[in-house]
Structures are given as C-alpha cells and as structure tokens.
Design an enzyme around this catalytic site. Structure first.
Site, PDB file in Angstrom:
ATOM      1  N   ASN A 395       0.821  -1.200   0.000  1.00  0.00           N
ATOM      2  CA  ASN A 395       0.000   0.000   0.000  1.00  0.00           C
ATOM      3  C   ASN A 395       0.860   1.257   0.000  1.00  0.00           C
ATOM      4  O   ASN A 395       1.041   1.883  -1.049  1.00  0.00           O
ATOM      5  CB  ASN A 395      -0.957  -0.020   1.185  1.00  0.00           C
ATOM      6  CG  ASN A 395      -1.953   1.119   1.139  1.00  0.00           C
ATOM      7  OD1 ASN A 395      -1.935   1.936   0.231  1.00  0.00           O
ATOM      8  ND2 ASN A 395      -2.821   1.199   2.114  1.00  0.00           N
ATOM      9  N   ASP A 396       1.414   1.603   1.151  1.00  0.00           N
ATOM     10  CA  ASP A 396       2.144   2.865   1.255  1.00  0.00           C
ATOM     11  C   ASP A 396       3.277   2.987   0.241  1.00  0.00           C
ATOM     12  O   ASP A 396       3.559   4.083  -0.240  1.00  0.00           O
ATOM     13  CB  ASP A 396       2.713   3.009   2.673  1.00  0.00           C
ATOM     14  CG  ASP A 396       1.608   3.185   3.698  1.00  0.00           C
ATOM     15  OD1 ASP A 396       0.546   3.710   3.319  1.00  0.00           O
ATOM     16  OD2 ASP A 396       1.806   2.797   4.858  1.00  0.00           O
ATOM     17  N   VAL A 397       3.902   1.848  -0.083  1.00  0.00           N
ATOM     18  CA  VAL A 397       5.064   1.917  -0.984  1.00  0.00           C
ATOM     19  C   VAL A 397       4.674   2.218  -2.425  1.00  0.00           C
ATOM     20  O   VAL A 397       5.531   2.369  -3.276  1.00  0.00           O
ATOM     21  CB  VAL A 397       5.890   0.609  -0.939  1.00  0.00           C
ATOM     22  CG1 VAL A 397       6.445   0.379   0.449  1.00  0.00           C
ATOM     23  CG2 VAL A 397       5.070  -0.571  -1.402  1.00  0.00           C
ATOM     24  N   THR A 398       3.348   2.295  -2.697  1.00  0.00           N
ATOM     25  CA  THR A 398       2.914   2.628  -4.049  1.00  0.00           C
ATOM     26  C   THR A 398       2.243   3.986  -4.093  1.00  0.00           C
ATOM     27  O   THR A 398       1.795   4.429  -5.140  1.00  0.00           O
ATOM     28  CB  THR A 398       1.871   1.608  -4.549  1.00  0.00           C
ATOM     29  OG1 THR A 398       0.722   1.681  -3.697  1.00  0.00           O
ATOM     30  CG2 THR A 398       2.413   0.200  -4.526  1.00  0.00           C
ATOM     31  N   ALA A 436       1.167   3.781   7.528  1.00  0.00           N
ATOM     32  CA  ALA A 436       1.497   5.180   7.732  1.00  0.00           C
ATOM     33  C   ALA A 436       0.250   5.991   8.078  1.00  0.00           C
ATOM     34  O   ALA A 436       0.329   7.150   8.411  1.00  0.00           O
ATOM     35  CB  ALA A 436       2.161   5.746   6.489  1.00  0.00           C
TER      36      ALA A 436
END
Lengths: 467, 102
Positions: A395-398, A436
């Site tokens: 999720n956050d890494v995209t 996050a």
C-alpha cells in the site's frame, strides 16, 4: 590443553570464516558455500574453547548435554517455522543473543578468575567496563527484541505506545546507566551491577514500545546491530578475537541495514527511534474525504480478463501477501500468465514486509526464480511501459502522494511508480489506509481497479478465471 | 614502552568494522533476510564465553552460581547457532532450486 597463542590463532581463523560467510551472500550462487564457512568457523571456535579450558571433568558432560538440548530446540524451530514468520523468528533469536551476553557477563562478574580477569571485588578496571557495556547492551537487546517479537507476532498491538515525558525518562535512564557503570568501577558492589542490568532491561522495553509497525524493518535491523555490539563488548572482556571480529561484523551489518531501511522510507534514524509514526490524527480527516470519492471495484473475472490481454505484468507484493500466505497462489497465477506469453516481473520495495528482504524470501519459497525479481531502482522505469501492475498486499510503498504532497508524512519516500502502468489491479481487503495512516490516492485513479478480497482467495479465483 | 594488548584488540575491532562495512554493502538486497539470520547465528559465538564459565565449576560443585549462568547461556546460544544456521540453509536452499530450473 592447547596454548593461549595457538587458540588465539584458531579464533582468528574462525573470525575469518565468519567474514567469508557474509561475503558469500553477495550472490545466491555463493551463499550456500558461505553458510558452510560460517558453520565451520563456529565448530572451530567451540572445539578450541574446549581444548583451551582443558577441563574434562563431569562439567564437560553437562556442557555437551546442554549444547545438545539447545541444538535440538534450535533445529526444531528452524525446520518448523513458516517463511512468513521470519521477522518474529529473527527478533526472537536476537533476544537470545542478548540474554546470552547478559548471562556470560554475570558469570564473568561472579567468577572473574575463570576468565583471568582478577579476583572478586578486584576485577581489572578495563574488564569491568567492558563487561558492563556487554551486559547493558545485551540486556537492551534482549528486552527490546522481546517487545519487537510480541509486536510482530501480533500478541502486542503494533501501534506505538507513547506517554508524556517518555523521551525525558529514556534520557534519564540512559544517563543512569553511565553513572552506574562509573560507580561500579569504583566500588565493585554487586547491587550496582544488578541495578545496571535491571535498568538496561527497562531501557530496552522503553526504546521499542513507541516504535510503530511500519518502522519494524528498522527496529529489527537495529536490534541486529545491538546484538553485535553486545557480543563485541563480551569479546573484549574475554579477550577473544573471534568474538570481537564477529561483534564488529554483526554490529556494522545491522547498522547498514537500518540505514538502508530508513533511506527507503525517507525517515531519519532519530525520528524512527523517537517513534510515534502511524498514529497520525489526520486519519479522521482523510476518512471524510475518502467517502466522497468514487472507487472502481472489480472481481476476479475482470482481473483475469485484463491480465490475459496484457503483454507485460508487474507484480508488486507487500506485507498483505505474507499475512494471507498468498505467495504460492501468486506463483500459480504467474505460471498461467507465462503460458500465454505474457512477460511477468516482480517489483520489490526495500521496506515491503516487516524485515529487510522479507518478500524475496517468500517469493523464493514459492519457487519464483530470483532473476525475475527486481529492486525498486532497477524496475521503476518499467512501469510506464507495462500494461498491468498487480499490487498484492502493498500500500504505502505505491502511494504517489509521496511524490506530490510535501505535507504528507511519507513525502520524499521513494515509491514504486505503479500509477504509470496502463492499468492497476489493487488487491486489498478494504479501503483502509496502510501503516502510515494515510489514504492512497491510487485507489481513486481511473485506471485503477480495486479487488476487494483476501489476497490468497482473490489470487486463487483469478487463477480459475485464467483457464 | 610496551603497547597495551587492549590497543591490539581495539585495532582488530575497528578494522573488522571496516571489513563488515564493505562486505555487507556488497550483499545483494534479495538476501537481506538470510543475512540477518546468519549474523544472528555467528554472533552466538558468544557461546565460547558461556563454555568457559560453565567449565569453571569444580568437580564437587558443577553448578556454582557462575557456572549455572554459563550453562543457561550455552542453551540460549546453542538454540541460536543451530536455529540460525539451519534456517539460513533452508532459505538459501530455496534460492538454489530456482536457479537450477532456469
């Protein structure tokens, strides 16, 4: 019994073998050989220790018995542990190194003659400082790793625990450790030694509880580093080269991994330590906004259709894949796609998962060839030329917000440019934000199709629809 | 004037940090998890201290307080040594199968 000089040479050899063990990991082809070097180094160190003590009384029998007990437990764990549980296993192992360091320091303190460090009450000053450092760092490693273990295992909530005055308390306790070491050197009093260890245990707990789940990769690497410094401290006490070399290697290894992880999240090491990430109150505001935005959602059939008509697909795995144990189903899906002459690659963000390299191991377990798996910087340009990005459990890494919104807590974090693909398939159980605590605007893009389901179930359904 | 042996050990320590720095940077990111498990295993070489402590007990008193701590530390370190190397081996084995198939 062998001479001290000869045993020192053997300890040096085992230190060198440990260096070669790490060196082997520079490529998967040499890595197994490296591991054998490590095992050889360990055997040499243990045998030489037996020979140099030269005490072949009943104690030796017990030593071997206890060694075997530990060995059987260790082997049992090593064979039983599922690959998805690697982060907590490593955290658990760190705690054992830490505790072993504490116990060796205690043993040396109670019986300094055995280590030729002087007599009780008159331990050499340098040795005393070294063993208190070893004991303190070991104790911090132990209790810190236990907390990390509980958080990773889900026994303890992954959200940060913060109270007012926390940093002040840590500072005071940190200073207290130094003061206690100072007075320990002056008085050599047992109660000060025990107090030192007790406070160090407490510091370990306090250091890790404020750190949130998203920062776990940093925490594990950091504790890895601590366990190394603890070993080095004991190495100085015992005047043992193998232990000093190993401690330095492990210490710097953990430090480098922490650095890599911090960089991959664009966070400073200090801010990770201070903790509190992932508890942002902005969550509620985001929720209101989110409710108004339309989302396109689809099912396995749509996803299968999209992928069948693509010529290249990039898979972006994340922690959700590990939780759902979806790696084998994923591999099956990829096999089907490949049969249709579709090019499939994997893109791995350095902090995907809960420890460095976590996703690579899971994909390796599912027999994905490692030359199809790419790191962030090697694959990020390919998204623009690919048809489908299949985001599973990440999720956050995209999140493209990291590139656009300076106010976002993850602004500046290197992310995978998933949105540049012609279409994005996003497997996720709900629209909830990632660790996050921020919304992912990728969910609302026109070219994004949300697949709301458990990662494993969805992948299996897609496999069925690919036939 | 003679140099304190401590300085020699400190030199070894510092040089090893440098070796560690360069060796670890050359580790491929896909093997970072095995790196952690193997560093775990090798840092358990602390078992040498535990063995010395455990063997220090006299034959009448095998389990003096100090040696008892040594014995417990042996168990802890042994779990780590066996567990660490074996789990690393298990992981690296998985990387092998694929390269062969290729």
């Amino acid at each position: 019994m062998i001479s001290a000089n000869l045993s020192a040479v053997f300890y040096l050899i085992s230190g060198i073998l440990f260096i070669l063990a790490l060196r082997g990991l520079s490529s998967p082809d040499t890595s197994r050989q490296g591991n054998y070097f490590g095992i050889a180094g360990m055997i040499i160190a243990i045998v030489v220790t037996f020979l140099s003590v030269g005490n072949f009384s009943t104690s030796l029998v017990y030593v071997i018995v206890f060694l075997m007990i530990g060995g059987v437990i260790g082997a049992f764990i090593a064979f039983k542990i599922p690959m998805t549980a690697m982060p907590e296993l490593v955290a658990g192992f760190h705690s054992l190194v830490g505790l072993a360091a504490v116990f060796v320091a205690i043993a040396a303190y109670l019986n300094p003659e055995a280590f030729s460090l002087g007599v009780i009450g008159k331990i050499k000053l340098a040795s005393l400082i070294e063993m208190s450092i070893g004991a303190a760092v070991g104790a911090i490693t132990f209790s810190g790793s236990i907390i990390a273990f509980l958080k990773l295992r889900g026994i303890m909530s992954g959200s940060p625990i913060i109270f007012s005055g926390q940093h002040l308390l840590n500072l005071i306790l940190g200073i207290a450790i130094f003061v206690l070491v100072f007075y320990l050197c002056k008085s050599q009093s047992n109660s000060i030694f025990w107090a030192l260890i007790a406070i160090s245990f407490l510091v370990g707990v306090l250091l890790i509880i404020p750190i949130g789940g998203a920062d776990m990769p940093v925490v594990i690497s950091m504790l890895n580093s601590y366990s190394g410094w603890a070993a080095a401290g004991i190495g100085f006490t015992l005047e043992n080269t193998a232990l000093i070399i190993t401690g330095a290697l492990v210490g710097s290894s953990g430090a480098i991994l922490s650095y890599i992880m911090c960089k991959a999240m664009n966070r400073s090491f200090i801010s990770v330590i201070l903790g509190g990430f992932g508890a942002d109150s902005s969550l509620d505001k985001e929720k209101e906004k989110k409710d108004q935005k339309p989302v396109k959602s689809g099912n396995a059939e749509d996803a299968a259709f999209l992928m069948k008509n693509a010529s290249s697909v990039i898979i972006v795995p994340g922690y959700g894949m590990a939780v759902a144990q979806a790696q084998h189903a994923l591999r099956e899906m990829v096999d089907k796609l490949k049969k249709n002459d579709i090019k499939v690659t994997y893109a791995i963000h350095p902090v995907a998962g809960r420890m460095p390299g976590h996703m690579n191991v899971l994909l390796a377990e599912a027999n994905v060839p490692y030359d199809e798996v790419f790191e962030l910087e090697d694959i990020n340009n390919d998204f623009a030329n690919s048809d489908v990005a299949f985001v599973i459990g990440a999720n956050d890494v995209t999140n493209p917000i990291a590139k656009t919104d300076p106010k976002s807590p993850i602004f500046g974090m290197p992310v995978l440019d998933v949105e540049k693909c012609k279409s994005v398939l996003f497997v996720k159980r709900s629209l909830s934000p990632g660790y996050a605590g921020i919304d992912n605007e990728l969910f609302y893009k026109d070219n994004t199709l949300m697949l709301f389901a458990d990662a494993k179930k969805m992948t299996e359904d897609i496999v069925k629809n690919l036939d | 004037m003679e140099i304190d042996p401590f300085i020699f050990r400190l030199s070894i320590f510092i040089l090893s940090i440098f070796i560690g720095y360069y060796v670890v940077w050359s580790v491929t990111p896909s093997l970072h998890t095995p790196l952690m498990s193997v560093t775990n295993a090798i840092s358990s070489v602390i078992i040498v201290g535990a063995i010395i402590a455990a063997l220090a007990g006299s034959s009448e008193n095998t389990f003096s307080t100090s040696s008892t701590f040594g014995f417990i530390a042996i168990v802890l370190a042994a779990v780590n040594i066996f567990g660490g190397f074996l789990v690393t081996q298990r992981m690296l084995q998985m990387y092998k199968k694929k390269s062969k198939k290729k």
